[in-house]
Motif scaffolding. Structure first.
Motif, PDB file in Angstrom:
ATOM      1  N   VAL A 229       0.831  -1.207   0.000  1.00 54.48           N
ATOM      2  CA  VAL A 229       0.000   0.000   0.000  1.00 54.48           C
ATOM      3  C   VAL A 229       0.867   1.258   0.000  1.00 54.48           C
ATOM      4  N   PHE A 230       1.990   1.195   0.724  1.00 48.76           N
ATOM      5  CA  PHE A 230       2.861   2.364   0.822  1.00 48.76           C
ATOM      6  C   PHE A 230       4.051   2.289  -0.131  1.00 48.76           C
ATOM      7  N   GLU A 231       3.843   1.726  -1.311  1.00 51.64           N
ATOM      8  CA  GLU A 231       4.798   1.780  -2.425  1.00 51.64           C
ATOM      9  C   GLU A 231       5.969   0.818  -2.292  1.00 51.64           C
ATOM     10  N   GLY A 232       5.864  -0.217  -1.469  1.00 52.55           N
ATOM     11  CA  GLY A 232       6.959  -1.169  -1.351  1.00 52.55           C
ATOM     12  C   GLY A 232       6.614  -2.511  -1.974  1.00 52.55           C
ATOM     13  N   PRO A 233       7.578  -3.430  -2.030  1.00 57.52           N
ATOM     14  CA  PRO A 233       7.296  -4.781  -2.539  1.00 57.52           C
ATOM     15  C   PRO A 233       6.398  -5.530  -1.559  1.00 57.52           C
ATOM     16  N   PRO A 234       5.363  -6.209  -2.024  1.00 55.79           N
ATOM     17  CA  PRO A 234       4.375  -6.808  -1.107  1.00 55.79           C
ATOM     18  C   PRO A 234       4.917  -7.950  -0.262  1.00 55.79           C
ATOM     19  N   ASP A 235       5.904  -8.651  -0.729  1.00 57.41           N
ATOM     20  CA  ASP A 235       6.454  -9.786   0.017  1.00 57.41           C
ATOM     21  C   ASP A 235       7.973  -9.671   0.029  1.00 57.41           C
ATOM     22  N   THR A 236       8.507  -9.306   1.162  1.00 54.28           N
ATOM     23  CA  THR A 236       9.953  -9.119   1.266  1.00 54.28           C
ATOM     24  C   THR A 236      10.401  -9.340   2.692  1.00 54.28           C
ATOM     25  N   ARG A 237      11.654  -9.679   2.836  1.00 58.77           N
ATOM     26  CA  ARG A 237      12.262  -9.731   4.154  1.00 58.77           C
ATOM     27  C   ARG A 237      12.936  -8.392   4.422  1.00 58.77           C
ATOM     28  N   LEU A 238      12.823  -7.939   5.663  1.00 60.30           N
ATOM     29  CA  LEU A 238      13.465  -6.693   6.036  1.00 60.30           C
ATOM     30  C   LEU A 238      14.918  -6.948   6.428  1.00 60.30           C
ATOM     31  N   GLU A 239      15.762  -5.980   6.120  1.00 54.90           N
ATOM     32  CA  GLU A 239      17.131  -6.002   6.621  1.00 54.90           C
ATOM     33  C   GLU A 239      17.137  -5.245   7.944  1.00 54.90           C
ATOM     34  N   LEU A 240      17.266  -5.976   9.036  1.00 61.01           N
ATOM     35  CA  LEU A 240      17.194  -5.381  10.371  1.00 61.01           C
ATOM     36  C   LEU A 240      18.570  -5.466  11.022  1.00 61.01           C
ATOM     37  N   ASP A 241      19.306  -4.374  10.954  1.00 61.01           N
ATOM     38  CA  ASP A 241      20.685  -4.338  11.436  1.00 61.01           C
ATOM     39  C   ASP A 241      20.821  -3.177  12.415  1.00 61.01           C
ATOM     40  N   ILE A 242      20.832  -3.489  13.700  1.00 64.24           N
ATOM     41  CA  ILE A 242      20.866  -2.447  14.724  1.00 64.24           C
ATOM     42  C   ILE A 242      22.132  -1.612  14.631  1.00 64.24           C
ATOM     43  N   GLU A 243      23.289  -2.256  14.525  1.00 64.06           N
ATOM     44  CA  GLU A 243      24.557  -1.524  14.500  1.00 64.06           C
ATOM     45  C   GLU A 243      24.588  -0.542  13.324  1.00 64.06           C
ATOM     46  N   ALA A 244      24.184  -1.017  12.145  1.00 63.00           N
ATOM     47  CA  ALA A 244      24.207  -0.154  10.963  1.00 63.00           C
ATOM     48  C   ALA A 244      23.182   0.969  11.081  1.00 63.00           C
ATOM     49  N   ALA A 245      22.013   0.658  11.636  1.00 64.18           N
ATOM     50  CA  ALA A 245      20.970   1.679  11.765  1.00 64.18           C
ATOM     51  C   ALA A 245      21.409   2.806  12.688  1.00 64.18           C
ATOM     52  N   VAL A 246      21.964   2.458  13.837  1.00 65.25           N
ATOM     53  CA  VAL A 246      22.396   3.475  14.796  1.00 65.25           C
ATOM     54  C   VAL A 246      23.562   4.279  14.235  1.00 65.25           C
ATOM     55  N   ALA A 247      24.494   3.603  13.573  1.00 63.40           N
ATOM     56  CA  ALA A 247      25.647   4.299  12.998  1.00 63.40           C
ATOM     57  C   ALA A 247      25.249   5.166  11.805  1.00 63.40           C
ATOM     58  N   GLY A 248      24.069   4.939  11.229  1.00 66.42           N
ATOM     59  CA  GLY A 248      23.647   5.655  10.029  1.00 66.42           C
ATOM     60  C   GLY A 248      22.899   6.940  10.279  1.00 66.42           C
ATOM     61  N   LEU A 249      22.707   7.315  11.546  1.00 64.31           N
ATOM     62  CA  LEU A 249      21.991   8.554  11.838  1.00 64.31           C
ATOM     63  C   LEU A 249      22.839   9.780  11.494  1.00 64.31           C
ATOM     64  N   SER A 250      22.181  10.788  10.977  1.00 65.77           N
ATOM     65  CA  SER A 250      22.820  12.081  10.712  1.00 65.77           C
ATOM     66  C   SER A 250      22.242  13.110  11.671  1.00 65.77           C
ATOM     67  N   ARG A 251      23.116  13.926  12.251  1.00 64.97           N
ATOM     68  CA  ARG A 251      22.654  14.945  13.202  1.00 64.97           C
ATOM     69  C   ARG A 251      22.787  16.321  12.573  1.00 64.97           C
ATOM     70  N   LYS A 252      21.722  17.061  12.631  1.00 66.28           N
ATOM     71  CA  LYS A 252      21.635  18.303  11.880  1.00 66.28           C
ATOM     72  C   LYS A 252      22.467  19.429  12.493  1.00 66.28           C
TER      73      LYS A 252
END
Length: 433
Positions: A229-252
């Motif tokens: 519904v929100f423009e993504g593939p209907p059947d997919t596995r998510l890439e859930l990587d805590i270390e990469a997600a936290v390291a990927g934040l940008s601070r304004k």
């Protein structure tokens, strides 16, 4: 399937690494700083008038209602558009997650030690969903901070409350039922409100699920699921990587739409090089070239208010060129109404470059160039590739401290030792105390 993946992530998270806890601490203090700066903004005042029982997070008062507290805190944290960003998901995750987690943890005994894990789970879900749906979701006109944020907050609070699998999956479904937010609201009070609504939605979702309200086992999949519904593939596995997600934040470093940050950084460098003196000649034009998609949210031409100015590429570049900075004072009414800045802004031309055969569009692609042009010739030019404050050009401790001081001076100038209190609260949130 995604719901099962998220539950497994929550249950198997283990202890966070010191580096991750350090980044969680920085995310918290950055969010608390911008929340403080936004505490007296008109949109926050409207919410505080509607919900007079809500107090500031630095006050020693436990919230009586987590939902309206998170709504108000989340809105305040996004009110100045100064909160952190994750670029590939095009979201402001911490303005949603920190208020939701903090509001619930203060009301539910025994959850304090799970706050950092809740943030990590919520952020991983935020990034995983954003990556799965890609830029098409944002390009469609959705406010991804709000649409994705509701799911991320639902997962974070489900982790905080240690829900069982049935309730955890239902929490995600209830959060999806509340997911929304439109870019049409950018430049108005509704834009920051949408971040607060996402924080509130996540809390409501987890509370209802804990009370027995049930939804589908996986709200994400199928042709009528969240992803499709929100423009993504209907059947997919998510890439859930805590270390990469936290390291990927940008601070304004600047309190405006993130799409304006590279042009602003280039404009500041031009000013520092003395090129802004060329602006005294009224025939000097300013040309800003950005990659495809990087003008998407810069919808305001010449702004009439501080809220509009945050989404005006012309104004932000003009102010930065003229003054060599773009602090919180750039968005007060006196600055926005300045004939000097408006005059320069009218000489700014924004254009997206196009690359034949380019695969995909995203705000982190390519480079941005700002040029001063006289008589058809380029008199000065600066290009910027990395966003200031991004993982490629991370914010320094000194810059974060300066941002904290600037935010406190705007939001709570009479509070004593507030910076030290914020640092202590951040350490406790991240489990570093």
């Amino acid at each position: 399937m995604p719901a099962g993946q998220i539950f497994a992530l929550s249950k198997g998270i283990g202890d966070l690494s010191p580096a991750t806890r350090r980044e969680v601490e920085r995310a918290y203090i950055d969010t608390l700083a911008v929340l403080c700066a936004g505490w007296n903004e008109p949109v926050t005042r409207a919410l505080r008038q509607t919900y007079p029982h809500v107090r500031a997070p630095w006050e020693a008062v436990s919230p009586s209602d987590a939902e309206t507290t998170a709504l108000t805190w989340g809105t305040a944290a996004h009110a100045l558009d100064y909160d952190d960003v994750h670029m590939t998901s095009v979201t402001h995750p911490s303005a949603v997650l920190v208020p939701a987690i903090e509001a619930v943890a203060r009301l539910v005994p025994g959850t304090g030690g799970r706050k950092a894990g809740a943030f990590a789970v919520g952020l991983a879900v935020n990034v995983g969903l954003g990556n799965a749906m890609g830029f098409a979701h944002y390009e469609k006109g959705w406010h991804a901070t709000s649409t994705i944020g509701a799911l991320a907050a639902g997962a974070a609070i489900a982790h905080l409350l240690d829900l069982d699998e049935r309730a955890f999956r239902s929490s995600l479904a209830v959060a999806a039922a509340q997911s929304g937010g439109l870019q049409r609201n950018f430049g108005t009070m509704i834009k920051p409100l949408q971040a607060g609504l996402a924080a509130q939605a996540g809390i409501r979702a987890a509370h209802l699920a804990r009370s027995g309200l049930e939804g589908p086992g996986d709200v994400f999949t199928g042709n009528n699921g969240f992803l499709a519904v929100f423009e993504g593939p209907p059947d997919t596995r998510l890439e859930l990587d805590i270390e990469a997600a936290v390291a990927g934040l940008s601070r304004k470093l600047f309190a405006c739409c993130y799409m304006a940050h590279r042009p602003v950084a280039a404009a500041i460098r031009l000013h520092e090089a003395g090129a802004s003196d060329l602006l005294a000649d009224q025939d000097t034009g300013v040309e800003v070239e950005v990659p495809p998609g990087c003008l998407k949210a810069l919808t305001v031409d010449i702004p009439a208010s501080g809220s509009e100015a945050k989404f005006s590429g012309k104004y932000t570049v003009a102010h930065a060129l003229s003054t060599g900075r773009l602090g919180l004072s750039a968005f007060v009414p006196e600055s926005v109404a300045s004939p000097e800045f408006a005059g320069i802004a009218r000489r700014v031309v924004l254009r997206e470059t196009s690359t034949a055969g380019e695969a995909g569009v995203g705000i982190d692609r390519g480079s941005v160039t700002v040029s001063l042009v006289r008589g058809g010739s380029v008199a000065a030019r600066i290009s910027i590739e990395a966003y200031p404050g991004s993982p490629a050009a991370p914010i320094t401790d000194a810059a974060l401290e300066a941002k904290l001081s600037d935010c406190i001076a705007m939001g709570a100038p009479h509070e004593k030792d507030l910076a030290a209190r914020f640092r202590s609260m951040a350490k406790q949130f991240a489990g570093n105390a």
